[in-house]
Design a protein around this motif. Structure first.
Motif, short mmCIF file in Angstrom:
data_model
loop_
_atom_site.label_atom_id
_atom_site.label_comp_id
_atom_site.label_asym_id
_atom_site.label_seq_id
_atom_site.Cartn_x
_atom_site.Cartn_y
_atom_site.Cartn_z
N ARG A 1 -13.03 -6.75 35.98
CA ARG A 1 -14.25 -6.04 35.56
C ARG A 1 -14.73 -6.48 34.18
O ARG A 1 -15.85 -6.14 33.78
CB ARG A 1 -14.00 -4.53 35.53
CG ARG A 1 -13.84 -3.93 36.92
CD ARG A 1 -13.74 -2.43 36.88
NE ARG A 1 -14.92 -1.81 36.27
CZ ARG A 1 -14.89 -0.62 35.67
NH1 ARG A 1 -13.77 0.06 35.57
NH2 ARG A 1 -16.00 -0.11 35.16
N VAL A 2 -13.89 -7.20 33.45
CA VAL A 2 -14.26 -7.69 32.12
C VAL A 2 -14.71 -9.14 32.27
O VAL A 2 -13.95 -9.98 32.75
CB VAL A 2 -13.08 -7.57 31.14
CG1 VAL A 2 -13.48 -8.09 29.75
CG2 VAL A 2 -12.59 -6.13 31.05
N PHE A 3 -15.94 -9.41 31.88
CA PHE A 3 -16.53 -10.73 32.09
C PHE A 3 -16.68 -11.48 30.77
O PHE A 3 -17.07 -10.90 29.76
CB PHE A 3 -17.89 -10.60 32.78
CG PHE A 3 -17.78 -10.36 34.26
CD1 PHE A 3 -18.28 -11.27 35.17
CD2 PHE A 3 -17.15 -9.22 34.75
CE1 PHE A 3 -18.17 -11.06 36.53
CE2 PHE A 3 -17.03 -9.00 36.12
CZ PHE A 3 -17.53 -9.92 37.01
N LYS A 4 -16.33 -12.76 30.81
CA LYS A 4 -16.49 -13.61 29.63
C LYS A 4 -17.80 -14.39 29.76
O LYS A 4 -18.30 -14.61 30.86
CB LYS A 4 -15.31 -14.56 29.47
CG LYS A 4 -15.01 -15.46 30.67
CD LYS A 4 -13.70 -16.20 30.47
CE LYS A 4 -13.24 -16.88 31.75
NZ LYS A 4 -11.91 -17.49 31.58
N THR A 5 -18.32 -14.78 28.62
CA THR A 5 -19.55 -15.55 28.55
C THR A 5 -19.23 -16.95 28.08
O THR A 5 -18.76 -17.13 26.95
CB THR A 5 -20.54 -14.89 27.56
OG1 THR A 5 -20.74 -13.53 27.95
CG2 THR A 5 -21.87 -15.62 27.52
N LEU A 6 -19.43 -17.92 28.95
CA LEU A 6 -19.20 -19.32 28.61
C LEU A 6 -20.53 -20.05 28.62
O LEU A 6 -21.42 -19.73 29.41
CB LEU A 6 -18.24 -19.96 29.61
CG LEU A 6 -16.86 -19.30 29.74
CD1 LEU A 6 -16.01 -20.01 30.78
CD2 LEU A 6 -16.14 -19.29 28.39
N VAL A 7 -20.65 -21.04 27.76
CA VAL A 7 -21.89 -21.81 27.68
C VAL A 7 -21.59 -23.24 28.09
O VAL A 7 -20.62 -23.85 27.62
CB VAL A 7 -22.49 -21.74 26.26
CG1 VAL A 7 -23.79 -22.52 26.19
CG2 VAL A 7 -22.72 -20.29 25.85
N VAL A 8 -22.42 -23.76 28.98
CA VAL A 8 -22.26 -25.13 29.48
C VAL A 8 -23.48 -25.96 29.10
O VAL A 8 -24.56 -25.44 28.83
CB VAL A 8 -22.06 -25.15 31.02
CG1 VAL A 8 -20.78 -24.43 31.42
CG2 VAL A 8 -23.26 -24.56 31.75
#
Length: 154
Positions: free
Chosen positions: A43-50
């Motif tokens: 339920r905990v989402f990480k934010t990654l940038v590509v």
């Protein structure tokens, strides 16, 4: 207040804030958030940038207990391939530091892909814009405020 919180308030989006004391020695920011908030990691989402290859950045939002599949993200973005973005570029484009990158309230609106598993959750947690701060909101509201689309990216 962070830009993420300010944007949610400005848009009238229902959300809850959750704070915890961040440990600078933590191996994983997302896992730390899940543990300290006693929330299942899915339920905990990480934010990654590509980076799509031409210094065009995009955001991938996925559960902290999963790994990003670069091929699936590229497919969802309709590009040939993606790589993880340079941290300096990430900071410049989002206005946030690594470990505190919120998908909400970024300096520049980036194309956003949210892992489809978010739809199975009553609510999800994303960074509030600094380490030790999480925002809880529905997947629908997350997609609405980020103009994000859903795809399998793990």
């Amino acid at each position: 207040m962070t830009p993420a919180i300010n944007q949610l308030i400005r848009l009238g989006v229902h959300h809850k804030l959750h704070e915890y004391i961040h440990d600078p020695k933590a191996a994983s920011y997302g896992t730390e958030a899940a543990e300290k908030l006693a929330v299942n990691a899915h339920r905990v989402f990480k934010t990654l940038v590509v980076d799509t290859g031409q210094n065009i950045l995009a955001v991938a939002i996925l559960p902290v207990n999963q790994q990003l599949n670069l091929k699936l993200v590229a497919k969802a973005l309709n590009v040939k391939k993606v790589t993880m973005a340079d941290p300096v570029m990430v900071n410049r484009c989002t206005g946030y530091v690594l470990g505190g990158i919120s998908p909400v309230g970024q300096k520049r609106a980036l194309t956003t892909i949210i892992d489809a598993s978010a739809n199975a959750q009553k609510s999800v947690y994303v960074s509030g814009g600094r380490r030790g701060l999480e925002i809880e909101l529905t997947a629908y509201d997350l997609s609405r405020v980020t103009n994000g689309s859903f795809a399998v990216i793990t």
